[in-house]
Enzyme design. Structure first.
Site, PDB file in Angstrom:
ATOM      1  N   ASN A 206       0.862  -1.186   0.000  1.00  0.00           N
ATOM      2  CA  ASN A 206       0.000   0.000   0.000  1.00  0.00           C
ATOM      3  C   ASN A 206       0.900   1.238   0.000  1.00  0.00           C
ATOM      4  O   ASN A 206       2.111   1.115   0.179  1.00  0.00           O
ATOM      5  CB  ASN A 206      -0.941  -0.035   1.228  1.00  0.00           C
ATOM      6  CG  ASN A 206      -0.151  -0.070   2.512  1.00  0.00           C
ATOM      7  OD1 ASN A 206       0.591   0.847   2.817  1.00  0.00           O
ATOM      8  ND2 ASN A 206      -0.267  -1.169   3.266  1.00  0.00           N
ATOM      9  N   ASP A 275      -3.270  -6.876   4.967  1.00  0.00           N
ATOM     10  CA  ASP A 275      -4.149  -7.833   5.650  1.00  0.00           C
ATOM     11  C   ASP A 275      -4.088  -9.244   5.076  1.00  0.00           C
ATOM     12  O   ASP A 275      -4.338 -10.214   5.788  1.00  0.00           O
ATOM     13  CB  ASP A 275      -5.601  -7.339   5.583  1.00  0.00           C
ATOM     14  CG  ASP A 275      -5.836  -6.204   6.564  1.00  0.00           C
ATOM     15  OD1 ASP A 275      -5.382  -6.326   7.713  1.00  0.00           O
ATOM     16  OD2 ASP A 275      -6.446  -5.191   6.184  1.00  0.00           O
ATOM     17  N   LYS A 285      10.934 -15.763 -10.612  1.00  0.00           N
ATOM     18  CA  LYS A 285      10.041 -14.804 -11.271  1.00  0.00           C
ATOM     19  C   LYS A 285       9.060 -15.549 -12.182  1.00  0.00           C
ATOM     20  O   LYS A 285       9.479 -16.374 -12.991  1.00  0.00           O
ATOM     21  CB  LYS A 285      10.878 -13.813 -12.090  1.00  0.00           C
ATOM     22  CG  LYS A 285      10.036 -12.733 -12.715  1.00  0.00           C
ATOM     23  CD  LYS A 285      10.848 -11.786 -13.556  1.00  0.00           C
ATOM     24  CE  LYS A 285       9.903 -10.878 -14.325  1.00  0.00           C
ATOM     25  NZ  LYS A 285      10.563 -10.176 -15.398  1.00  0.00           N
ATOM     26  N   PHE A 319      -4.307   2.923  14.806  1.00  0.00           N
ATOM     27  CA  PHE A 319      -4.744   3.875  13.786  1.00  0.00           C
ATOM     28  C   PHE A 319      -5.861   3.210  13.004  1.00  0.00           C
ATOM     29  O   PHE A 319      -5.868   1.987  12.865  1.00  0.00           O
ATOM     30  CB  PHE A 319      -3.602   4.224  12.824  1.00  0.00           C
ATOM     31  CG  PHE A 319      -2.781   5.393  13.259  1.00  0.00           C
ATOM     32  CD1 PHE A 319      -1.898   5.281  14.325  1.00  0.00           C
ATOM     33  CD2 PHE A 319      -2.876   6.616  12.601  1.00  0.00           C
ATOM     34  CE1 PHE A 319      -1.141   6.364  14.728  1.00  0.00           C
ATOM     35  CE2 PHE A 319      -2.125   7.703  12.992  1.00  0.00           C
ATOM     36  CZ  PHE A 319      -1.251   7.576  14.069  1.00  0.00           C
ATOM     37  N   LYS A 333     -13.012  -0.940  16.058  1.00  0.00           N
ATOM     38  CA  LYS A 333     -11.628  -1.435  16.142  1.00  0.00           C
ATOM     39  C   LYS A 333     -11.098  -1.343  17.574  1.00  0.00           C
ATOM     40  O   LYS A 333     -10.345  -2.203  18.020  1.00  0.00           O
ATOM     41  CB  LYS A 333     -10.727  -0.676  15.172  1.00  0.00           C
ATOM     42  CG  LYS A 333     -10.888  -1.198  13.755  1.00  0.00           C
ATOM     43  CD  LYS A 333     -10.067  -0.447  12.734  1.00  0.00           C
ATOM     44  CE  LYS A 333     -10.442  -0.966  11.345  1.00  0.00           C
ATOM     45  NZ  LYS A 333     -10.002  -0.124  10.255  1.00  0.00           N
ATOM     46  N   LYS A 337      -9.948  -4.830  19.147  1.00  0.00           N
ATOM     47  CA  LYS A 337      -8.509  -5.005  19.360  1.00  0.00           C
ATOM     48  C   LYS A 337      -8.089  -4.646  20.793  1.00  0.00           C
ATOM     49  O   LYS A 337      -6.907  -4.639  21.111  1.00  0.00           O
ATOM     50  CB  LYS A 337      -7.720  -4.189  18.334  1.00  0.00           C
ATOM     51  CG  LYS A 337      -8.097  -4.556  16.877  1.00  0.00           C
ATOM     52  CD  LYS A 337      -7.167  -3.948  15.853  1.00  0.00           C
ATOM     53  CE  LYS A 337      -7.719  -4.209  14.448  1.00  0.00           C
ATOM     54  NZ  LYS A 337      -6.713  -4.155  13.395  1.00  0.00           N
TER      55      LYS A 337
END
Ligand code: PMT
Length: 398
Positions: A206, A275, A285, A319, A333, A337
């Site tokens: 990301n 995730d 490859k 976060f 969350k 968590k």
């Protein structure tokens, strides 16, 4: 109210000092400006006096308008001295201890932290004499705000442009906020993305740049904490004085975090952890084959959730990067968590989230209280988050 003495020396970037004064004043800082004679050729003392709301001193021998024995008075009353822009000749004078202008004289007489933001032509900046003087200043304990690379007033391109005004203001705020209110605390921060490899040259990841996590690590260090920074792959420069552990995959991040968790008082998870990972990673490859390729993914462990399960009296800060239902998702969350706080950032907004220098966030507490914050730099946000952490550890919030 904090008091900053701003020294302006004679270079074309002196006009940007006006923005620095405005930026500091709007943050409630009292600013007093000292100018060298050469600086007055580029910007007028009247401009600086109007913006700062305080008399400007140029001539060391002029009748004092504020405090007696001016350079000593400014030096004694400063919470911080900033020189922006700092020219090659000013840097040389200060490195040699020559106090023949108000800016140098004040710096020689102060015990406050001194920040110096050089600005000059790139050839001048690279000259061995200037570089040697900068090394001397650094050794003397002065803090340098490195110039940017870019278009210079003389038409050249290169290193030597005055650092961005927002960067300069951030550095000033960072130094003023050094309160040692996290002294003795051990804080683990995660930053950046993780990567999950499909084959040796392709991965899922990301756009996290690591800026948020690195800002948190630097801010916590500045407030006296012992900091461990577990970082995914980023282009950020590790903050000096912080133990940095570089990782690539989620499994590596998990291992590093679990290894250090028992010794920590606080964990702040700013990393954007991938995730899902490919069920298998090809050894070599992969070659192009049929038109379609189906990749099977499996869940990665949720590192923060695992820490939540063994939380004890440690403070856990997560976060939440969301594009919709920000607060509801953040609250969910916290519960799932077992967190103390979550920093909810609406990454769909301009100036917030991945890769930016700024962020827009709300700090959501376990008891449901929310502190909404305006657009601010990631360093400012880091300090807001740490203020909440300090309050949870029983310290005073600002
Ligand atoms: O790095 P920058 O470019 O500065 O950008 C900053 C940021 C947008 C990455 C940062 O502000 C941010 O929002 N980080 C968290 C992004 C994220 O992964 O959010 P999440 O809602 O998917 O995860 C919630 C929390 O669980 C996060 O604290 C995350 O670190 C943690 N998590 C998530 C998944 C997982 N497998 N393990 C985790 O520990």
């Amino acid at each position: 109210m904090k008091r900053v003495i701003l020294g302006i020396t004679g270079g074309i970037a002196a006009y940007k000092a006006a923005e620095v004064v405005r930026g500091l004043c709007t943050r409630g800082i009292e600013v007093h400006v000292l100018m060298t004679e050469a600086a007055t050729r580029f910007i007028t003392p009247l401009t600086m006096q109007t913006l700062s709301g305080n008399p400007v001193v140029v001539d060391m021998f002029a009748e004092p308008r504020v405090w007696n024995v001016q350079h000593v008075a400014y030096a004694k009353r400063a919470d911080l001295v900033l020189v922006a822009p700092a020219t090659a000749s000013f840097i040389g004078r200060l490195a040699a201890g020559i106090a023949d202008d108000m800016v140098c004289a004040t710096i020689l007489a102060t015990t406050a932290p001194v920040l110096i933001a050089p600005a000059m032509n790139s050839q001048m900046y690279r000259h061995p004499a200037v570089q040697a003087n900068l090394v001397r200043l650094r050794k003397m304990g002065y803090h340098l705000i490195a110039p940017d690379v870019g278009e210079l007033a003389c038409g050249d391109r290169g290193e030597g442009r005055l650092a961005d005004v927002s960067q300069i203001i951030d550095q000033v705020l960072g130094h003023l906020q050094r309160k040692a209110d996290l002294a003795g605390k051990r804080i683990l921060v995660t930053a950046g993305p993780t990567r999950e490899f499909i084959d040796p040259v392709r991965f899922i990841s990301n756009p996290s740049s690591g800026k948020m996590g690195y800002a948190l690590a630097a801010a916590a260090r500045d407030r006296g904490a012992q900091v461990v920074l577990v970082s995914g792959p980023t282009a950020q420069v590790p903050p000096p004085g912080v133990e940095v552990i570089q990782v690539t995959t989620t499994a590596e991040m998990l291992a590093a975090v679990l290894e250090h968790f028992p010794q920590m008082d606080v964990v702040i998870k700013a990393a954007a952890v991938v995730d899902y990972r490919p069920q298998t990673t090809a050894e070599h490859k992969m070659k192009k084959g049929s038109e379609k390729y189906v990749l099977t993914l499996e869940r990665n462990p949720d590192i923060l959730k695992m820490l939540g399960g063994r939380k004890g009296d440690k403070i856990l800060v997560g976060f939440a990067a969301e594009t919709q239902d920000l607060i509801e998702n953040a609250r969910e969350k916290i519960r799932a968590k077992n967190l103390d706080l979550i920093v909810a950032n609406d990454v769909g907004q301009r100036g917030a989230g991945f890769g930016t220098d700024t962020n827009i966030a709300s700090i959501v507490h376990r008891d449901g209280t929310i502190r909404e914050l305006p657009l601010c730099s990631k360093l400012e946000l880091a300090h807001h988050i740490l203020d909440e952490v300090v309050a949870l550890t029983g310290g005073e919030k600002d």
